[in-house]
Design a protein around this motif. Structure first.
Motif, PDB file in Angstrom:
ATOM      1  N   TYR A 107     -11.905  -6.956   1.312  1.00 25.94           N
ATOM      2  CA  TYR A 107     -11.322  -5.854   2.087  1.00 25.94           C
ATOM      3  C   TYR A 107     -10.395  -6.395   3.181  1.00 25.94           C
ATOM      4  N   THR A 108     -10.883  -7.367   3.960  1.00 27.64           N
ATOM      5  CA  THR A 108     -10.064  -7.878   5.055  1.00 27.64           C
ATOM      6  C   THR A 108      -8.857  -8.661   4.544  1.00 27.64           C
ATOM      7  N   PHE A 109      -9.003  -9.311   3.392  1.00 27.29           N
ATOM      8  CA  PHE A 109      -7.872 -10.027   2.787  1.00 27.29           C
ATOM      9  C   PHE A 109      -6.751  -9.055   2.438  1.00 27.29           C
ATOM     10  N   VAL A 110      -7.098  -7.980   1.761  1.00 28.14           N
ATOM     11  CA  VAL A 110      -6.089  -6.998   1.355  1.00 28.14           C
ATOM     12  C   VAL A 110      -5.487  -6.308   2.575  1.00 28.14           C
ATOM     13  N   GLN A 111      -6.338  -5.886   3.512  1.00 25.82           N
ATOM     14  CA  GLN A 111      -5.842  -5.202   4.698  1.00 25.82           C
ATOM     15  C   GLN A 111      -4.904  -6.078   5.517  1.00 25.82           C
ATOM     16  N   SER A 112      -5.200  -7.371   5.594  1.00 30.48           N
ATOM     17  CA  SER A 112      -4.369  -8.271   6.401  1.00 30.48           C
ATOM     18  C   SER A 112      -2.989  -8.488   5.790  1.00 30.48           C
ATOM     19  N   GLN A 113      -2.852  -8.181   4.498  1.00 31.07           N
ATOM     20  CA  GLN A 113      -1.593  -8.427   3.799  1.00 31.07           C
ATOM     21  C   GLN A 113      -0.805  -7.158   3.482  1.00 31.07           C
ATOM     22  N   LYS A 114      -1.303  -6.013   3.944  1.00 25.42           N
ATOM     23  CA  LYS A 114      -0.688  -4.745   3.533  1.00 25.42           C
ATOM     24  C   LYS A 114       0.757  -4.573   4.015  1.00 25.42           C
ATOM     25  N   TYR A 115       1.126  -5.256   5.103  1.00 26.95           N
ATOM     26  CA  TYR A 115       2.498  -5.137   5.599  1.00 26.95           C
ATOM     27  C   TYR A 115       3.407  -6.246   5.077  1.00 26.95           C
ATOM     28  N   PHE A 116       2.832  -7.187   4.364  1.00 25.03           N
ATOM     29  CA  PHE A 116       3.606  -8.343   3.903  1.00 25.03           C
ATOM     30  C   PHE A 116       3.699  -8.442   2.380  1.00 25.03           C
ATOM     31  N   SER A 117       2.804  -7.737   1.686  1.00 30.04           N
ATOM     32  CA  SER A 117       2.726  -7.880   0.236  1.00 30.04           C
ATOM     33  C   SER A 117       2.778  -6.522  -0.460  1.00 30.04           C
ATOM     34  N   LYS A 118       3.662  -6.421  -1.424  1.00 34.57           N
ATOM     35  CA  LYS A 118       3.749  -5.203  -2.218  1.00 34.57           C
ATOM     36  C   LYS A 118       2.454  -4.981  -2.993  1.00 34.57           C
ATOM     37  N   GLU A 119       1.872  -6.082  -3.490  1.00 36.27           N
ATOM     38  CA  GLU A 119       0.619  -5.983  -4.251  1.00 36.27           C
ATOM     39  C   GLU A 119      -0.502  -5.414  -3.384  1.00 36.27           C
ATOM     40  N   ALA A 120      -0.612  -5.905  -2.147  1.00 41.08           N
ATOM     41  CA  ALA A 120      -1.657  -5.418  -1.242  1.00 41.08           C
ATOM     42  C   ALA A 120      -1.435  -3.949  -0.910  1.00 41.08           C
ATOM     43  N   SER A 121      -0.198  -3.575  -0.666  1.00 40.73           N
ATOM     44  CA  SER A 121       0.122  -2.183  -0.359  1.00 40.73           C
ATOM     45  C   SER A 121      -0.246  -1.261  -1.522  1.00 40.73           C
ATOM     46  N   GLU A 122       0.016  -1.722  -2.743  1.00 39.76           N
ATOM     47  CA  GLU A 122      -0.316  -0.921  -3.919  1.00 39.76           C
ATOM     48  C   GLU A 122      -1.826  -0.795  -4.104  1.00 39.76           C
ATOM     49  N   ILE A 123      -2.555  -1.870  -3.805  1.00 37.71           N
ATOM     50  CA  ILE A 123      -4.017  -1.828  -3.901  1.00 37.71           C
ATOM     51  C   ILE A 123      -4.567  -0.773  -2.945  1.00 37.71           C
ATOM     52  N   ILE A 124      -4.067  -0.771  -1.719  1.00 38.68           N
ATOM     53  CA  ILE A 124      -4.535   0.188  -0.718  1.00 38.68           C
ATOM     54  C   ILE A 124      -4.172   1.610  -1.118  1.00 38.68           C
ATOM     55  N   SER A 125      -2.974   1.801  -1.644  1.00 37.55           N
ATOM     56  CA  SER A 125      -2.556   3.125  -2.101  1.00 37.55           C
ATOM     57  C   SER A 125      -3.451   3.626  -3.237  1.00 37.55           C
ATOM     58  N   ASN A 126      -3.737   2.748  -4.189  1.00 39.10           N
ATOM     59  CA  ASN A 126      -4.610   3.121  -5.310  1.00 39.10           C
ATOM     60  C   ASN A 126      -6.029   3.413  -4.826  1.00 39.10           C
ATOM     61  N   GLU A 127      -6.467   2.626  -3.836  1.00 39.12           N
ATOM     62  CA  GLU A 127      -7.800   2.831  -3.269  1.00 39.12           C
ATOM     63  C   GLU A 127      -7.894   4.191  -2.587  1.00 39.12           C
ATOM     64  N   GLU A 128      -6.861   4.573  -1.875  1.00 35.05           N
ATOM     65  CA  GLU A 128      -6.843   5.874  -1.205  1.00 35.05           C
ATOM     66  C   GLU A 128      -6.901   7.018  -2.219  1.00 35.05           C
ATOM     67  N   LYS A 129      -6.159   6.881  -3.307  1.00 35.11           N
ATOM     68  CA  LYS A 129      -6.175   7.912  -4.346  1.00 35.11           C
ATOM     69  C   LYS A 129      -7.543   8.017  -5.013  1.00 35.11           C
ATOM     70  N   ARG A 130      -8.149   6.859  -5.255  1.00 32.88           N
ATOM     71  CA  ARG A 130      -9.460   6.839  -5.916  1.00 32.88           C
ATOM     72  C   ARG A 130     -10.529   7.439  -5.008  1.00 32.88           C
ATOM     73  N   LEU A 131     -10.490   7.094  -3.728  1.00 33.17           N
ATOM     74  CA  LEU A 131     -11.450   7.646  -2.782  1.00 33.17           C
ATOM     75  C   LEU A 131     -11.269   9.150  -2.618  1.00 33.17           C
ATOM     76  N   HIS A 132     -10.019   9.596  -2.646  1.00 35.14           N
ATOM     77  CA  HIS A 132      -9.748  11.028  -2.551  1.00 35.14           C
ATOM     78  C   HIS A 132     -10.363  11.753  -3.748  1.00 35.14           C
ATOM     79  N   ALA A 133     -10.187  11.185  -4.944  1.00 34.65           N
ATOM     80  CA  ALA A 133     -10.729  11.811  -6.157  1.00 34.65           C
ATOM     81  C   ALA A 133     -12.258  11.859  -6.112  1.00 34.65           C
ATOM     82  N   GLN A 134     -12.894  10.774  -5.665  1.00 32.77           N
ATOM     83  CA  GLN A 134     -14.353  10.757  -5.584  1.00 32.77           C
ATOM     84  C   GLN A 134     -14.860  11.733  -4.520  1.00 32.77           C
ATOM     85  N   THR A 135     -14.141  11.818  -3.400  1.00 28.90           N
ATOM     86  CA  THR A 135     -14.542  12.741  -2.342  1.00 28.90           C
ATOM     87  C   THR A 135     -14.372  14.181  -2.799  1.00 28.90           C
ATOM     88  N   GLU A 136     -13.365  14.437  -3.613  1.00 29.58           N
ATOM     89  CA  GLU A 136     -13.173  15.781  -4.158  1.00 29.58           C
ATOM     90  C   GLU A 136     -14.360  16.179  -5.036  1.00 29.58           C
TER      91      GLU A 136
END
Length: 217
Positions: A107-136
């Motif tokens: 978690y901290t690895f991905v979060q620390s790279q979210k402003y520097f890496s397209k891959e990290a940003s995409e992981i976080i975006s996908n995680e947000e979508k997945r969490l939204h679906a589960q919360t729904e």
């Protein structure tokens, strides 16, 4: 005969070292030293340091996507308990999962790279979508059992604001815990997470959930 290592061990070495150093400052020599091998041995698995980092993002994304915070007996749980109790139990468990390795480091690895890496940003975006679906799914179950009421027109925004509060609290909690660990380095994995427990985030979380369920109950 040289020590045998796997691609996953190399990836986790990068992630682990990045917990204490910036990812960009983590060298092949650092990784090799962590694994107790010669730097040249890394080339048996990866062609370059960039290839290791790219594989690390793929590994972290796959690991996070496999996490489901919903209990298998969700319907019976939401039928039996109050909305506040259900949400506290599920979200507290979700937080505790993130305090343990390797999820904490991932978690901290991905979060620390979210402003520097397209891959990290995409992981976080996908995680947000997945969490939204589960919360729904979670909120639908609570609604079906008469525990909360969400007008259809406001359902998505209610879920969004709920998750925003949860994610902000989780991020602050883990980053504070990381800072405490970095400032108090331990010599062994067993000692790494044995620092004094701070449950203030969980108290804040419970207050947030109590306030939220009063509004939608």
């Amino acid at each position: 005969m040289g020590k045998k290592i796997s691609r996953e061990e190399i990836i986790m070495a990068l992630v682990d070292i990045s917990f204490f150093k910036s990812t960009g400052a983590t060298s092949l020599s650092d990784i090799a030293e962590r694994l107790g091998i010669k730097k040249a041995s890394l080339y048996n698995h990866f062609e370059s340091r960039d290839a290791i980092e790219k594989a690390a993002f793929k590994f972290c994304g796959d690991y996070l996507s496999a996490i489901n915070f919903l209990p298998p007996d969700l319907e019976s749980v939401t039928k039996k308990y109050s909305a506040s109790s259900v949400l506290k139990g599920i979200i507290n468990r979700y937080f505790r999962m993130h305090e343990k390795r390797p999820l904490f480091q991932i978690y901290t690895f991905v979060q620390s790279q979210k402003y520097f890496s397209k891959e990290a940003s995409e992981i976080i975006s996908n995680e947000e979508k997945r969490l939204h679906a589960q919360t729904e799914v979670l909120f639908k179950s609570l609604m079906n059992n008469g525990k909360i009421f969400l007008p259809e027109a406001y359902k998505n925004s209610c879920i969004h604001w709920f998750l925003s509060g949860i994610n902000d609290t989780l991020s602050n909690h883990l980053m504070q815990k990381k800072r405490l660990i970095v400032e108090n380095p331990a010599t062994g994995d067993g000692e790494l997470f044995s620092l004094p427990v701070d449950d203030s985030a969980f108290e804040e979380l419970d207050r947030l959930i109590d306030d939220y369920t009063r509004r939608i109950g």
